[in-house]
Motif scaffolding. Structure first.
Motif, mmCIF file in Angstrom:
data_model
loop_
_atom_site.group_PDB
_atom_site.id
_atom_site.type_symbol
_atom_site.label_atom_id
_atom_site.label_comp_id
_atom_site.label_asym_id
_atom_site.label_seq_id
_atom_site.Cartn_x
_atom_site.Cartn_y
_atom_site.Cartn_z
ATOM 1 N N UNK A 245 0.749 -1.010 -0.059
ATOM 2 C CA UNK A 245 -0.051 0.050 0.107
ATOM 3 C C UNK A 245 0.887 1.097 0.090
ATOM 4 N N UNK A 246 0.439 2.204 -0.628
ATOM 5 C CA UNK A 246 1.347 3.441 -0.744
ATOM 6 C C UNK A 246 1.530 4.204 0.797
ATOM 7 N N UNK A 247 2.428 4.526 1.066
ATOM 8 C CA UNK A 247 2.712 4.893 2.410
ATOM 9 C C UNK A 247 3.859 5.991 2.427
ATOM 10 N N UNK A 248 3.683 7.167 3.201
ATOM 11 C CA UNK A 248 4.794 8.064 3.170
ATOM 12 C C UNK A 248 4.866 8.360 4.620
ATOM 13 N N UNK A 249 5.927 9.209 4.860
ATOM 14 C CA UNK A 249 6.390 9.661 6.315
ATOM 15 C C UNK A 249 6.239 8.434 7.347
ATOM 16 N N UNK A 250 6.877 7.507 6.911
ATOM 17 C CA UNK A 250 7.052 6.133 7.841
ATOM 18 C C UNK A 250 7.776 6.266 8.976
ATOM 19 N N UNK A 251 7.454 6.018 10.226
ATOM 20 C CA UNK A 251 8.087 6.270 11.538
ATOM 21 C C UNK A 251 7.743 4.893 12.281
ATOM 22 N N UNK A 252 8.889 4.098 12.506
ATOM 23 C CA UNK A 252 8.747 3.068 13.642
ATOM 24 C C UNK A 252 8.919 3.580 15.008
ATOM 25 N N UNK A 253 8.151 3.233 15.736
ATOM 26 C CA UNK A 253 8.131 3.561 17.321
ATOM 27 C C UNK A 253 7.638 2.383 18.254
ATOM 28 N N UNK A 254 7.989 2.443 19.587
ATOM 29 C CA UNK A 254 7.643 1.549 20.760
ATOM 30 C C UNK A 254 6.242 1.741 21.327
ATOM 31 N N UNK A 255 5.584 0.737 21.178
ATOM 32 C CA UNK A 255 4.180 0.969 22.259
ATOM 33 C C UNK A 255 4.371 -0.111 23.257
ATOM 34 N N UNK A 256 4.786 0.380 24.263
ATOM 35 C CA UNK A 256 4.806 -0.647 25.488
ATOM 36 C C UNK A 256 6.154 -1.748 25.079
ATOM 37 N N UNK A 257 5.932 -2.950 24.859
ATOM 38 C CA UNK A 257 7.098 -3.830 24.479
ATOM 39 C C UNK A 257 7.149 -4.188 23.141
ATOM 40 N N UNK A 258 6.120 -3.425 22.211
ATOM 41 C CA UNK A 258 6.036 -4.057 20.871
ATOM 42 C C UNK A 258 6.589 -2.648 19.890
ATOM 43 N N UNK A 259 6.929 -2.932 18.766
ATOM 44 C CA UNK A 259 7.370 -2.173 17.700
ATOM 45 C C UNK A 259 5.810 -2.033 16.812
ATOM 46 N N UNK A 260 5.804 -0.536 16.694
ATOM 47 C CA UNK A 260 4.670 -0.376 15.705
ATOM 48 C C UNK A 260 5.208 0.794 14.640
ATOM 49 N N UNK A 261 4.218 0.996 13.747
ATOM 50 C CA UNK A 261 4.731 1.995 12.769
ATOM 51 C C UNK A 261 3.516 2.744 12.188
ATOM 52 N N UNK A 262 3.877 4.028 12.169
ATOM 53 C CA UNK A 262 2.963 5.017 11.836
ATOM 54 C C UNK A 262 3.322 5.783 10.665
ATOM 55 N N UNK A 263 2.261 5.899 9.999
ATOM 56 C CA UNK A 263 2.520 6.429 8.242
ATOM 57 C C UNK A 263 1.297 7.277 7.859
ATOM 58 N N UNK A 264 1.594 7.862 7.008
ATOM 59 C CA UNK A 264 0.141 8.518 5.981
ATOM 60 C C UNK A 264 0.282 7.866 4.697
ATOM 61 N N UNK A 265 -1.354 7.689 4.347
ATOM 62 C CA UNK A 265 -1.573 7.421 3.066
ATOM 63 C C UNK A 265 -2.448 8.444 2.346
ATOM 64 N N UNK A 266 -2.175 8.413 1.218
ATOM 65 C CA UNK A 266 -2.881 9.142 0.335
ATOM 66 C C UNK A 266 -3.683 8.145 -0.775
ATOM 67 N N UNK A 267 -4.834 7.878 -0.245
ATOM 68 C CA UNK A 267 -5.442 6.859 -0.971
ATOM 69 C C UNK A 267 -6.327 6.979 -2.218
ATOM 70 N N UNK A 268 -6.424 8.262 -2.685
ATOM 71 C CA UNK A 268 -6.828 8.543 -3.852
ATOM 72 C C UNK A 268 -5.964 8.853 -4.754
ATOM 73 N N UNK A 269 -5.862 8.236 -6.130
ATOM 74 C CA UNK A 269 -4.829 8.725 -7.074
ATOM 75 C C UNK A 269 -4.726 10.168 -7.309
#
Length: 456
Positions: free
Chosen positions: A36-60
């Motif tokens: 899936x299209x994603x930009x401004x991808x940033x991996x971060x910790x949420x408790x003991x787990x790794x999560x990822x935050x990103x932006x999607x521009x869903x409409x071409x």
């Protein structure tokens, strides 16, 4: 087998967990994993787990709709793109709704800005669930533009921002489309202005700029010039007029004019202690032999002063060939530069994209087999590259010599260290955005905001 549903070559998907009400996917059984299209991808910790935050521009072709998503990170995979460039991509696992049912699938987060589809549905997501009929589209139901607009209405906000003119020649060029998208995404009104349809009134009391049909252009806060070489003189005249009217220009007329005079530019580089390949310039054919010796002899490069994007640049492999080419150009009163050939560069050069005094992206370009000059406009390849502090300093200084807020600075690595090839005042975005994944158009709009002290 009879229980499997049929998908067409493209279908609509929904991601409730990510808050994406509809996204068009290309159904591709040749691809293993969905993306899936994603930009401004940033991996971060949420408790003991790794999560990822990103932006999607869903409409071409609509960057004004941007959704902030987050999900648990399940993997980071090395994936080779369709251009053959390998890169690490985060992988998430989320629920997707297709054909009225929901399934958990793996999704890689990738920059798909240049792709026709914002999502690709791979075979892992289809195994034991679907069959594919590539001759049909939207077998599981289509969504009209009106329906899509309604689905994304909650994410669309009223725009109140700057009024920006894009002074160029072709509205369909990738770079121009991207700049318009980036400006509109940040809430600004970006208007395409064809250079040759703009004209001006020179008057001490009421100077004006008008557009085809007599429309007065007096409401602009800023102008982004992307002037092709053929209209440099006229385009720069228009920029001076905009400046007279108090409109900020992202690259001034003087900056563009000086950077495009290759001889003057070379003299400016020498004056400012910026190292370039040894370069010669002469008028008389009687000095041709000494001109060749001055740049260490053949092989050597012969450049038309008006050349751009590698056109009008010749490699002479012998002194005799060099004499013939140089004298032929001189006989028709064409101005040329003769330049040392850097053999150790081996067909590579580096494009640094400088915005507001910073290198925001860089790529290495490799010449097509049989060519000596790295040029992606003529079939060459591009790849990510990490530049050295010395190369970064050289790129920034070279743009500053001409007071360019936006510049494409071309460098070459030699046994003597990095050398400057040229500075481009209207650099293209397609190659460097595709190669690096950087949103350079957005950086350009942010620069205008900072210069005008605009706050959202």
């Amino acid at each position: 087998m009879n229980d499997l549903k049929i998908l067409g070559s493209e279908e609509w998907c929904r991601f409730d967990d990510l808050g994406i009400p509809a996204i068009k996917a290309r159904v591709d059984s040749g691809a293993k994993t969905s993306s899936i299209q994603a930009s401004k991808i940033k991996i971060f910790n949420k408790g003991l787990e790794e999560w990822v935050r990103f932006e999607v521009n869903p409409v071409q072709d609509n960057r004004s709709i941007s959704l902030l998503c987050q999900a648990k990170l399940v993997d980071v995979r090395n994936v080779k793109s369709s251009q053959g460039i390998a890169e690490e991509r985060p992988v998430i696992r989320t629920s997707v709704s297709i054909a009225g049912k929901s399934y958990e699938i793996d999704l890689t987060l990738a920059n798909r800005d240049t792709m026709e589809y914002r999502m690709l549905l791979g075979r892992e997501a289809m195994n034991d669930r679907f069959l594919v009929n590539p001759s049909e589209s939207f077998i599981q139901g289509d969504i009209t533009e009106e329906q899509l607009e309604q689905k994304y209405k909650p994410y669309t906000t009223e725009k109140k921002g700057l009024r920006i003119g894009l002074l160029a020649s072709n509205p369909n060029l990738y770079s121009n489309k991207r700049i318009i998208e980036a400006g509109e995404m940040r809430g600004h009104k970006v208007v395409f202005l064809n250079v040759e349809h703009v004209y001006m009134k020179l008057d001490a009391s009421t100077p004006e700029i008008r557009y085809r049909g007599g429309n007065i252009l007096d409401k602009f806060d800023a102008v982004i010039p992307r002037i092709k070489p053929a209209v440099t003189f006229y385009g720069c005249a228009l920029l001076r007029q905009f400046d007279t009217l108090g409109v900020y220009c992202l690259n001034s007329a003087d900056s563009i004019g000086r950077s495009r005079d290759k001889l003057f530019a070379s003299q400016m580089f020498s004056k400012n202690d910026i190292h370039i390949p040894t370069t010669g310039f002469a008028k008389s054919p009687m000095d041709t032999k000494d001109l060749i010796r001055m740049v260490s002899g053949a092989p050597l490069i012969i450049k038309l002063l008006e050349s751009t994007q590698g056109k009008g640049v010749v490699l002479a492999e012998t002194n005799k060939a060099a004499e013939s080419v140089i004298n032929a150009f001189k006989s028709v009163q064409t101005n040329i530069l003769v330049q040392e050939f850097i053999k150790e560069a081996n067909g590579h050069d580096i494009r640094c994209f400088v915005v507001n005094g910073k290198v925001v992206a860089s790529m290495q370009r490799t010449a097509q087999k049989g060519e000596f000059r790295a040029n992606i406009h003529q079939g060459g390849a591009a790849s990510k590259v990490k530049i050295t502090p010395e190369e970064r300093k050289l790129a920034i200084k070279s743009a500053k010599v001409f007071n360019l807020d936006v510049a494409g600075v071309d460098l070459i690595r030699s046994n003597k260290g990095p050398l400057l090839l040229e500075v481009n005042s209207s650099p293209g975005l397609e190659g460097i955005e595709n190669t690096t994944g950087k949103d350079i158009a957005n950086v350009m709009i942010e620069t205008i905001e900072r210069k005008l002290k605009y706050k959202h």
